[in-house]
Design a protein around this motif. Structure first.
Motif, PDB file in Angstrom:
ATOM      1  N   VAL A   6       1.049  -0.980   0.195  1.00 14.91           N
ATOM      2  CA  VAL A   6       0.036   0.066   0.163  1.00 14.91           C
ATOM      3  C   VAL A   6       0.891   1.219  -0.060  1.00 14.91           C
ATOM      4  CG1 VAL A   6      -1.877   1.142   1.261  1.00 14.91           C
ATOM      5  CG2 VAL A   6      -1.888  -1.309   1.266  1.00 14.91           C
ATOM      6  N   GLY A   7       0.665   2.225  -1.040  1.00 14.81           N
ATOM      7  CA  GLY A   7       1.565   3.353  -1.117  1.00 14.81           C
ATOM      8  C   GLY A   7       2.968   2.956  -1.251  1.00 14.81           C
ATOM      9  N   GLY A   8       3.370   1.842  -1.776  1.00 15.33           N
ATOM     10  CA  GLY A   8       4.735   1.402  -1.903  1.00 15.33           C
ATOM     11  C   GLY A   8       5.549   0.595  -0.649  1.00 15.33           C
ATOM     12  N   ARG A   9       4.828   0.735   0.197  1.00 14.19           N
ATOM     13  CA  ARG A   9       5.151  -0.012   1.568  1.00 14.19           C
ATOM     14  C   ARG A   9       4.520  -1.383   1.638  1.00 14.19           C
ATOM     15  NH1 ARG A   9       6.493   1.323   7.463  1.00 14.19           N
ATOM     16  NH2 ARG A   9       7.571  -0.569   8.096  1.00 14.19           N
ATOM     17  N   LEU A  10       5.534  -2.406   2.057  1.00 13.74           N
ATOM     18  CA  LEU A  10       5.120  -3.730   2.251  1.00 13.74           C
ATOM     19  C   LEU A  10       4.111  -3.701   3.655  1.00 13.74           C
ATOM     20  CD1 LEU A  10       6.778  -7.210   2.021  1.00 13.74           C
ATOM     21  CD2 LEU A  10       5.739  -6.393   4.228  1.00 13.74           C
ATOM     22  N   CYS A  11       2.968  -4.220   3.500  1.00 18.41           N
ATOM     23  CA  CYS A  11       2.096  -4.104   4.735  1.00 18.41           C
ATOM     24  C   CYS A  11       1.895  -5.436   5.013  1.00 18.41           C
ATOM     25  CB  CYS A  11       0.808  -3.324   4.377  1.00 18.41           C
ATOM     26  SG  CYS A  11       1.380  -1.642   4.292  1.00 18.41           S
ATOM     27  N   GLY A  12       2.312  -6.436   4.286  1.00 15.44           N
ATOM     28  CA  GLY A  12       2.063  -7.958   4.580  1.00 15.44           C
ATOM     29  C   GLY A  12       2.327  -8.711   3.370  1.00 15.44           C
ATOM     30  N   VAL A  13       2.194 -10.130   3.603  1.00 16.55           N
ATOM     31  CA  VAL A  13       2.661 -11.132   2.533  1.00 16.55           C
ATOM     32  C   VAL A  13       1.333 -11.871   2.461  1.00 16.55           C
ATOM     33  CG1 VAL A  13       4.096 -12.958   2.185  1.00 16.55           C
ATOM     34  CG2 VAL A  13       5.103 -10.958   2.792  1.00 16.55           C
ATOM     35  N   ILE A  14       1.163 -12.458   1.159  1.00 14.65           N
ATOM     36  CA  ILE A  14       0.031 -13.213   1.008  1.00 14.65           C
ATOM     37  C   ILE A  14       0.582 -14.369  -0.127  1.00 14.65           C
ATOM     38  CG2 ILE A  14      -1.095 -11.847  -0.999  1.00 14.65           C
ATOM     39  CD1 ILE A  14      -3.673 -12.900  -0.147  1.00 14.65           C
ATOM     40  N   ASP A  15       0.120 -15.742  -0.037  1.00 18.35           N
ATOM     41  CA  ASP A  15       0.675 -16.486  -1.079  1.00 18.35           C
ATOM     42  C   ASP A  15      -0.461 -17.667  -1.524  1.00 18.35           C
ATOM     43  OD1 ASP A  15       0.426 -18.383   1.279  1.00 18.35           O
ATOM     44  OD2 ASP A  15       2.615 -18.746   1.050  1.00 18.35           O
TER      45      ASP A  15
END
Ligand SMILES: CC(C)(COP(=O)(O)OP(=O)(O)OC[C@H]1O[C@@H](n2cnc3c(N)ncnc32)[C@H](O)[C@@H]1OP(=O)(O)O)[C@@H](O)C(=O)NCCC(=O)NCCS
Length: 192
Positions: A84-93
């Motif tokens: 979000v907005g260039g920042r990593l806020c989580g990981v999904i796979d």
């Protein structure tokens, strides 16, 4: 099998960047080591996911450089950063993909600085709908521990249906847990 796929791998997910509902799902990179480390060291993440503990920078680096690319190369799945907005806020796979049965499973965590905005639900809808509509999957599942209410809410908000409880099906650091099974199938997209 396409010429771009390694020998012995009949299917792979497209190495796509997905965007929608205010989130961007993109590949992890070397610059994500600090954020992945912090997100996976977090107490809530460690409570619900059986990740290495202590979760070190070397563990994060190995995940980003070896495990995630290996999952893609083998056809087992695909790992994306929730951005979000260039920042990593989580990981999904996507993981445990069965290309013959055309089934796959979503897993996720959201970092403390990204929580409370419905990111897991939005990212899961984006990834599941892509897998079902563009990657040939017929069924996507999410497994949540019975006590993990925010994850269960995220699955529902992503359009998944609660299908039942698989007893003693999962592990967390505290021991074995029952898992609530949520499913989304391709015909669900017609009514979404
Ligand atoms: C599960 C997780 C990814 C959800 O993060 P998130 O997307 O920021 O979730 P939110 O805080 O926006 O909450 C999502 C929903 O759960 C609800 N919720 C949050 N905490 C809750 C709680 N303790 N009890 C009940 N509902 C709760 C929210 O109100 C929201 O509901 P809504 O969709 O109806 O508005 C995050 O908590 C996390 O990373 N947990 C640790 C790792 C994990 O559990 N991974 C999933 C394993 S299956």
């Amino acid at each position: 099998m396409s010429a771009a796929q390694p020998a012995g791998v009949e299917h792979q997910f497209a190495d796509a960047v997905l965007e929608g509902a205010g989130v961007r799902l993109s590949p992890l990179g070397p610059g994500d080591v600090d954020d992945v480390t912090a997100g996976c060291r977090d107490e809530l993440t460690q409570r619900w996911l059986p990740l290495p503990s202590p979760y070190t920078h070397d563990v994060a680096r190995a995940f980003i450089e070896d495990i995630a690319p290996g999952m893609h190369a083998s056809g087992a799945g695909i790992v994306r950063r929730i951005e979000v907005g260039g920042r990593l806020c989580g990981v999904i796979d996507l993981k445990k993909t069965d290309w013959r049965a055309r089934t796959t499973e979503i897993g996720y965590w959201v970092a403390p600085w990204g929580r409370g905005r419905g990111l897991a639900g939005r990212a899961s809808k984006l990834l599941a709908d892509w897998a079902l509509s563009e990657q040939g999957m017929a069924r996507v599942v999410i497994h949540c521990a019975v006590g993990n209410m925010s994850s269960q809410r995220a699955a529902v908000s992503a359009g998944f249906t609660r299908e039942g409880v698989a007893r003693s099906a999962g592990i967390v650091h505290a021991g074995r847990v029952d898992l609530v099974v949520f499913g989304k199938v391709s015909s669900d997209l017609d009514v979404a």
